[in-house]
Scaffold this motif. Structure first.
Motif, PDB file in Angstrom:
ATOM      1  N   TRP A  14       0.824  -1.211   0.000  1.00  0.00           N
ATOM      2  CA  TRP A  14       0.000   0.000   0.000  1.00  0.00           C
ATOM      3  C   TRP A  14       0.860   1.264   0.000  1.00  0.00           C
ATOM      4  O   TRP A  14       0.464   2.282  -0.565  1.00  0.00           O
ATOM      5  N   TYR A  30      -7.289   2.089  -5.945  1.00  0.00           N
ATOM      6  CA  TYR A  30      -5.977   1.439  -6.007  1.00  0.00           C
ATOM      7  C   TYR A  30      -6.107  -0.066  -6.202  1.00  0.00           C
ATOM      8  O   TYR A  30      -5.385  -0.679  -6.953  1.00  0.00           O
ATOM      9  N   ARG A  31      -7.052  -0.664  -5.466  1.00  0.00           N
ATOM     10  CA  ARG A  31      -7.190  -2.125  -5.537  1.00  0.00           C
ATOM     11  C   ARG A  31      -7.557  -2.587  -6.937  1.00  0.00           C
ATOM     12  O   ARG A  31      -7.273  -3.713  -7.314  1.00  0.00           O
ATOM     13  N   ASP A  32      -8.190  -1.706  -7.733  1.00  0.00           N
ATOM     14  CA  ASP A  32      -8.530  -2.063  -9.101  1.00  0.00           C
ATOM     15  C   ASP A  32      -7.287  -2.171  -9.980  1.00  0.00           C
ATOM     16  O   ASP A  32      -7.331  -2.758 -11.055  1.00  0.00           O
ATOM     17  N   LEU A  35      -4.290  -5.451  -7.675  1.00  0.00           N
ATOM     18  CA  LEU A  35      -4.534  -6.889  -7.805  1.00  0.00           C
ATOM     19  C   LEU A  35      -4.228  -7.386  -9.218  1.00  0.00           C
ATOM     20  O   LEU A  35      -3.480  -8.359  -9.384  1.00  0.00           O
TER      21      LEU A  35
END
Length: 117
Positions: A14, A30-32, A35
Protein backbone atom coordinates in the motif's frame (compact mmCIF):
# COMPACT_ATOMS: atom_id res chain seq x y z
CA UNK A 1 3.20 -16.99 7.00
CA UNK A 2 3.44 -15.13 10.28
CA UNK A 3 0.69 -12.55 10.80
CA UNK A 4 3.27 -9.83 11.49
CA UNK A 5 5.14 -10.57 8.26
CA UNK A 6 1.86 -10.55 6.36
CA UNK A 7 0.92 -7.14 7.79
CA UNK A 8 4.35 -5.73 6.88
CA UNK A 9 3.95 -6.96 3.29
CA UNK A 10 0.47 -5.46 3.03
CA UNK A 11 1.73 -2.14 4.40
CA UNK A 12 4.65 -2.20 1.98
CA UNK A 13 2.38 -2.78 -1.02
CA UNK A 14 0.00 0.00 0.00
CA UNK A 15 2.92 2.40 0.57
CA UNK A 16 4.01 1.72 -3.01
CA UNK A 17 0.47 2.44 -4.14
CA UNK A 18 0.51 5.75 -2.27
CA UNK A 19 3.85 6.70 -3.83
CA UNK A 20 3.20 5.55 -7.41
CA UNK A 21 -0.53 5.82 -7.93
CA UNK A 22 -1.28 9.08 -6.13
CA UNK A 23 -2.92 11.59 -8.50
CA UNK A 24 -3.13 8.89 -11.20
CA UNK A 25 -6.00 6.93 -9.64
CA UNK A 26 -8.57 7.85 -7.05
CA UNK A 27 -7.33 6.52 -3.70
CA UNK A 28 -10.25 4.11 -3.34
CA UNK A 29 -9.54 2.60 -6.76
CA UNK A 30 -5.98 1.44 -6.01
CA UNK A 31 -7.19 -2.13 -5.54
CA UNK A 32 -8.53 -2.06 -9.10
CA UNK A 33 -4.93 -1.62 -10.27
CA UNK A 34 -2.86 -3.47 -7.69
CA UNK A 35 -4.53 -6.89 -7.81
CA UNK A 36 -4.37 -7.21 -11.62
CA UNK A 37 -0.73 -6.04 -11.63
CA UNK A 38 0.21 -8.57 -8.92
CA UNK A 39 -1.43 -11.34 -10.95
CA UNK A 40 0.26 -10.18 -14.16
CA UNK A 41 3.64 -10.00 -12.45
CA UNK A 42 3.19 -13.51 -11.06
CA UNK A 43 2.33 -14.89 -14.50
CA UNK A 44 5.25 -12.96 -15.98
CA UNK A 45 7.62 -14.39 -13.37
CA UNK A 46 6.42 -17.93 -14.11
CA UNK A 47 7.02 -17.47 -17.84
CA UNK A 48 10.40 -15.72 -17.59
CA UNK A 49 12.56 -18.89 -17.51
CA UNK A 50 11.02 -20.20 -20.75
CA UNK A 51 10.74 -16.83 -22.54
CA UNK A 52 13.66 -17.61 -24.89
CA UNK A 53 12.24 -21.03 -25.81
CA UNK A 54 8.84 -19.49 -26.61
CA UNK A 55 10.44 -16.74 -28.73
CA UNK A 56 12.48 -19.41 -30.60
CA UNK A 57 9.28 -21.37 -31.23
CA UNK A 58 7.54 -18.23 -32.54
CA UNK A 59 10.45 -17.53 -34.90
CA UNK A 60 10.51 -21.17 -36.02
CA UNK A 61 6.79 -21.18 -36.75
CA UNK A 62 6.88 -17.86 -38.62
CA UNK A 63 10.17 -18.22 -40.50
CA UNK A 64 10.72 -21.95 -40.99
CA UNK A 65 7.17 -23.30 -41.15
CA UNK A 66 5.76 -20.08 -42.68
CA UNK A 67 2.66 -20.38 -40.51
CA UNK A 68 0.13 -17.57 -40.80
CA UNK A 69 -1.35 -18.39 -37.41
CA UNK A 70 0.81 -19.52 -34.52
CA UNK A 71 0.49 -23.15 -33.41
CA UNK A 72 -0.92 -23.02 -29.88
CA UNK A 73 0.18 -26.51 -28.70
CA UNK A 74 3.77 -25.85 -29.77
CA UNK A 75 3.89 -22.62 -27.82
CA UNK A 76 2.33 -24.22 -24.74
CA UNK A 77 4.93 -26.98 -24.91
CA UNK A 78 7.73 -24.42 -25.15
CA UNK A 79 6.36 -22.49 -22.17
CA UNK A 80 5.68 -25.57 -20.10
CA UNK A 81 2.28 -24.21 -19.10
CA UNK A 82 -1.19 -23.98 -20.60
CA UNK A 83 -0.46 -20.32 -21.36
CA UNK A 84 2.43 -18.38 -22.87
CA UNK A 85 3.60 -14.89 -23.80
CA UNK A 86 4.88 -14.36 -27.35
CA UNK A 87 6.01 -10.80 -26.71
CA UNK A 88 9.72 -10.12 -26.46
CA UNK A 89 8.96 -7.97 -23.41
CA UNK A 90 8.65 -8.88 -19.77
CA UNK A 91 7.56 -6.53 -17.02
CA UNK A 92 11.17 -6.45 -15.84
CA UNK A 93 12.50 -5.49 -19.29
CA UNK A 94 9.80 -2.84 -19.67
CA UNK A 95 10.85 -1.34 -16.36
CA UNK A 96 14.52 -1.40 -17.35
CA UNK A 97 13.84 0.37 -20.66
CA UNK A 98 11.21 2.79 -19.35
CA UNK A 99 11.85 6.25 -20.71
CA UNK A 100 8.35 7.64 -20.36
CA UNK A 101 8.21 7.12 -24.11
CA UNK A 102 5.01 5.27 -24.88
CA UNK A 103 6.28 4.22 -28.31
CA UNK A 104 7.87 1.14 -26.74
CA UNK A 105 4.61 0.13 -25.10
CA UNK A 106 2.62 0.91 -28.25
CA UNK A 107 4.95 -1.20 -30.41
CA UNK A 108 4.69 -4.08 -27.93
CA UNK A 109 0.90 -3.79 -27.85
CA UNK A 110 0.79 -3.93 -31.66
CA UNK A 111 2.95 -7.07 -31.71
CA UNK A 112 0.85 -8.75 -29.05
CA UNK A 113 -2.38 -7.87 -30.86
CA UNK A 114 -1.07 -9.23 -34.18
CA UNK A 115 -0.02 -12.48 -32.48
CA UNK A 116 -3.47 -12.94 -31.02
CA UNK A 117 -5.36 -12.39 -34.27
Amino acid sequence: MDHTVHNKLVSFIWSIADDCLRDVYVRGKYRDVILPMVVLRRLDALLEPTKDKVREEVNFQKNELKLVELDDPGLRDAAGYGFYNVSKWTLKSLKETATNNQQILLANNTLAASAIT
